[in-house]
Structures are given as C-alpha cells and as structure tokens.
Motif scaffolding. Structure first.
Motif, mmCIF file in Angstrom:
data_model
loop_
_atom_site.group_PDB
_atom_site.id
_atom_site.type_symbol
_atom_site.label_atom_id
_atom_site.label_comp_id
_atom_site.label_asym_id
_atom_site.label_seq_id
_atom_site.Cartn_x
_atom_site.Cartn_y
_atom_site.Cartn_z
ATOM 1 N N GLU A 135 130.872 87.047 59.114
ATOM 2 C CA GLU A 135 131.799 88.106 59.519
ATOM 3 C C GLU A 135 131.756 89.350 58.636
ATOM 4 O O GLU A 135 132.177 90.416 59.070
ATOM 5 C CB GLU A 135 133.230 87.556 59.545
ATOM 6 C CG GLU A 135 133.440 86.511 60.630
ATOM 7 C CD GLU A 135 134.805 85.847 60.572
ATOM 8 O OE1 GLU A 135 135.542 86.029 59.567
ATOM 9 O OE2 GLU A 135 135.139 85.124 61.530
ATOM 10 N N ASN A 136 131.260 89.212 57.388
ATOM 11 C CA ASN A 136 131.367 90.320 56.431
ATOM 12 C C ASN A 136 130.068 90.658 55.711
ATOM 13 O O ASN A 136 130.100 91.332 54.685
ATOM 14 C CB ASN A 136 132.421 89.986 55.364
ATOM 15 C CG ASN A 136 133.774 89.698 55.945
ATOM 16 O OD1 ASN A 136 134.437 90.586 56.439
ATOM 17 N ND2 ASN A 136 134.187 88.439 55.900
ATOM 18 N N ILE A 190 128.194 90.079 51.541
ATOM 19 C CA ILE A 190 129.438 89.810 50.820
ATOM 20 C C ILE A 190 129.119 89.054 49.541
ATOM 21 O O ILE A 190 128.232 88.205 49.518
ATOM 22 C CB ILE A 190 130.449 89.044 51.710
ATOM 23 C CG1 ILE A 190 131.790 88.885 50.999
ATOM 24 C CG2 ILE A 190 129.873 87.737 52.175
ATOM 25 C CD1 ILE A 190 132.910 88.368 51.893
#
Length: 101
Positions: free
Chosen positions: A24-25, A28
């Motif tokens: 999702e990121n 990271i």
C-alpha cells in the motif's frame, strides 16, 4: 504445543501486515512501519528479511518495494489460508466429555 502454534500465527500475522504496508505504501522504510504498526524495529526488520527471502519484497534506496511474485502470492493467499483453517478445524477433538487420567 498449542503455544508454539499461537506464536507462529502471531508471527505470520505480523509478516502479512508488513507485506500489506509495503504493497500500500511502497517504497516504505522500517521506521515508518514500526511507528504505524507499533512493532519494534527489530521485529519489522525480521519480517522484512523473511519477506525478502520469499522474494515478495526487495530493498530499494527509499525502502522496501514489492516484486513480480507479490501479486501472485496475494492472489493465492485466501485459498491457502482457507485450506489451513480447514485442516485446523479437522484437528478438533469433539464429543469427548472427559479425558481419563
């Protein structure tokens, strides 16, 4: 015996939570994941190492990113978990009122 299973499930849950954060990121880093999950840095680092060994993520200069294998793994995950749950359900010992000593 069950304590070990519970620890393994907890660890798997952490690995999957870390993988989800990467998906999702991405990219990271460890610090952001640790701050957002509440897991200590060393546990996030361990999960990242496990995920990297499984070729589900890889390091980059900005942080962890997904690999070509990630999408296939996620697509198969629900079926594999359901299969494992079915196996665990089949292990139940039901109908035994008392175990004689």
């Amino acid at each position: 015996m069950i304590d070990r299973l519970e620890k393994e499930v907890d660890m798997l849950e952490r690995h999957l939570q870390v993988l989800k954060m990467v998906i999702e990121n991405e990219p990271i880093g460890i610090v952001k994941m640790s701050n957002e999950t509440g897991y200590p840095h060393h546990k996030v680092r361990y999960s990242l190492r496990v995920l990297e060994e499984e070729n589900l993520i890889e390091p980059s200069s900005q942080g962890a990113i997904t690999t070509e294998r990630t999408e296939e793994f996620v697509a198969d995950l629900d079926d594999k978990l359901a299969e494992t749950i079915g196996t665990l359900e089949g292990m139940k010992i039901e109908g035994v009122a008392e175990v004689e000593s």
